[in-house]
Design an enzyme around this catalytic site. Structure first.
Site, PDB file in Angstrom:
ATOM      1  N   ASN A  26       1.779   0.948   5.809  1.00 18.52           N
ATOM      2  CA  ASN A  26       2.417   0.300   4.663  1.00 18.52           C
ATOM      3  C   ASN A  26       3.495  -0.627   5.199  1.00 18.52           C
ATOM      4  OD1 ASN A  26       3.568  -0.397   2.198  1.00 18.52           O
ATOM      5  ND2 ASN A  26       4.837   1.432   2.133  1.00 18.52           N
ATOM      6  N   GLY A  27       3.405  -1.914   4.865  1.00 17.32           N
ATOM      7  CA  GLY A  27       4.408  -2.859   5.325  1.00 17.32           C
ATOM      8  C   GLY A  27       3.778  -4.118   5.888  1.00 17.32           C
TER       9      GLY A  27
ATOM     10  N   GLY B 274      -1.125   0.389  -4.727  1.00 21.28           N
ATOM     11  CA  GLY B 274      -2.256  -0.422  -4.293  1.00 21.28           C
ATOM     12  C   GLY B 274      -3.508  -0.065  -5.059  1.00 21.28           C
TER      13      GLY B 274
ATOM     14  N   TYR C  39      11.203  -1.956  -8.924  1.00 26.54           N
ATOM     15  CA  TYR C  39       9.859  -2.068  -9.489  1.00 26.54           C
ATOM     16  C   TYR C  39       8.800  -1.192  -8.835  1.00 26.54           C
ATOM     17  CZ  TYR C  39       5.373  -4.253 -10.699  1.00 26.54           C
ATOM     18  OH  TYR C  39       4.085  -4.471 -11.115  1.00 26.54           O
TER      19      TYR C  39
ATOM     20  N   CYS D 165       0.807  -1.205   0.000  1.00 26.66           N
ATOM     21  CA  CYS D 165       0.000   0.000   0.000  1.00 26.66           C
ATOM     22  C   CYS D 165       0.844   1.261   0.000  1.00 26.66           C
ATOM     23  CB  CYS D 165      -0.944   0.017   1.205  1.00 26.66           C
ATOM     24  SG  CYS D 165      -0.119  -0.224   2.762  1.00 26.66           S
TER      25      CYS D 165
END
Length: 467
Positions: A115-116, A41, A255, A14
């Site tokens: 996030n994570g 996301g 990426y 995310c």
């Protein structure tokens, strides 16, 4: 082969965004910020906003443009807001798991976006449940919420510091009370988080591209282990924890991150182009043109072409308008696979010896279909170049790279993979090569997906350090 089409690439969990701006249209700025982070996301999006006494929330499944419109944004009134775009790493793409999470506890109202991935979430959840905590979601983020509530008699800053002692893994958080915006980055700095300024407003974001989108100036990155608090007094910071080393995810540069972002001083596009140049130095081949698998393969392909003195051409066209309609295609569409997203430009590649550069090969399915597509339009030779090392190990820090036995390079050698995807040759960038492309020193990056050296212990996986 149709079952292989699911999850052809690693996917990131995310993106988070927050703004403290009493004189700004914070809901609209958050909307634009999330739009810029949409690549992180695509399953759900949400915005929580505070008017100083109450926190209001709007979230739903879908892209940012599907969840929000002008009418919704106009109803979100306040001086500070946080937002979230989500991709689930556990296939739990449920409405209840959409973020931000908003809850009431001892100190008042609180909103949180994460996030994570926590590596000890399961044991923490069991402990919290045994002592009376109630969970409504399957996310690691709700574990953090319950820990904040557990330590709720302390200030929010102290509660977060206590949480950081308990939780292990990767986390970049934006947290909001009725009158404070807070950013937290884990002690290893696995996931990116930065600070920006727009007039008198402060912003916290996963990536700098969101700052650029709303016209904000970049201030600095949130340091690993740092808690940043923004309120009416300005911006304040405290170093809550330190780790033996920094371990920023190298795949952000390969990426995940947008090419126009800068993470910890490393420009993503510059790093990718340098990866391509190094790839050419390590693996030169005789060819006519260089093409990329767009979009994350484009910068390294340009670097490869530049180093080799070959022309870079747009040999594959990407359909950028495929939305959620195609997430669950019919079986006939599923068999078409990559053709929904990419199309070879025959006039560019026909009869040519082609170097095709992509950022990674995880399962091999996408690469195989693209090579076949090129063969079908008359390409003479296809030399596959990968601007990262082979992905040999799963990630436990917020990226869905599945199980190790589903990673093609973990199970097979390069010659098998070359034959499987149908290329005339296949070359990867070396581990030393990818690190040489970065501005920061090698010891600041997590390379666990390439070398198995997990900086943070993973619950239930035994000794993950130095594997």
């Amino acid at each position: 082969m149709s079952a292989e089409i699911v999850m052809p690439r690693p996917t990131e969990e995310c993106g988070v965004f927050g703004i403290y701006g009493p004189n700004e249209e914070v809901a609209r700025e958050t909307y634009f910020g999330l739009y810029a982070l949409q690549h992180r996301g695509q399953e759900s999006a949400g915005i929580a906003i505070s008017n100083g006494t109450e926190i209001e929330l709007h979230k739903d499944m879908g892209l940012v443009s599907e969840v929000f419109d002008n009418d919704v944004i106009d109803t979100l009134k306040g001086d500070l807001a946080i937002g979230h775009v989500r991709y689930s790493t556990d296939n739990a793409n449920l409405h209840v798991n959409a973020q931000p999470l908003v809850f009431r506890y001892y100190q008042g109202m609180l909103a949180l976006a994460h996030n994570g991935n926590l590596t000890n979430a399961d044991s923490l959840r069991r402990t919290l449940t045994a002592t009376g905590s109630v969970f409504q979601t399957s996310t690691d983020s709700e574990v953090i919420v319950n820990l904040i509530a557990k330590y709720g008699q302390s200030s929010i800053e102290e509660s977060l510091m206590k949480c950081m002692i308990d939780i292990k893994g990767a986390y970049a958080l934006v947290v909001m009370t009725e009158n404070k915006l807070i950013g937290v980055r884990d002690p290893y700095g696995v996931r990116p988080l930065c600070i920006g300024k727009l007039n008198d407003a402060y912003i916290i974001s996963s990536e700098t591209c969101a700052l650029d989108t709303i016209g904000a100036d970049f201030v600095r990155d949130v340091e690993p282990g740092e808690i940043v608090v923004i309120d009416e007094t300005g911006i304040n910071s405290r170093k809550a924890m330190t780790a033996p080393r920094q371990a920023t995810c190298i795949f952000e540069f390969v990426y995940f991150a947008r090419p126009d972002s800068v993470i910890d001083g490393d420009g993503v596009r510059n790093a990718r182009r340098a990866m391509g140049r190094q790839l050419a130095r390590e693996n030169p081949v005789d060819a006519d043109i260089v093409i990329s698998v767009p979009d994350s393969g484009t910068a390294p392909a340009m670097g490869y072409a530049e180093e080799m003195g070959l022309p870079f051409e747009e040999g594959l066209m990407k359909n950028r308008y495929i939305g959620r309609t195609f997430i669950q295609p019919s079986q006939k569409m599923r068999e078409q696979g990559v053709r929904l997203k990419l199309n070879a430009i025959a006039s560019i590649v026909e009869g040519k010896r082609v170097v095709m550069v992509d950022d990674s090969i995880v399962r091999g399915t996408t690469s195989r279909k693209i090579v076949k597509m090129l063969r079908d339009v008359g390409v003479k030779e296809v030399h596959m170049m990968v601007s990262s090392p082979p992905v040999l190990y799963p990630c436990y820090y917020g990226i869905d790279t599945s199980q190790r036995d589903e990673l093609i390079a973990a199970e097979h050698d390069v010659e098998y993979i070359r034959d499987h995807i149908g290329a005339d040759s296949l070359y990867y960038l070396s581990q030393e090569g990818i690190l040489s492309a970065m501005q920061n020193p090698p010891e600041k990056f997590c390379m666990a997906c390439f070398n198995g050296d997990y900086a943070i212990d993973v619950e239930g996986k035994g000794d993950t350090n130095g594997r």
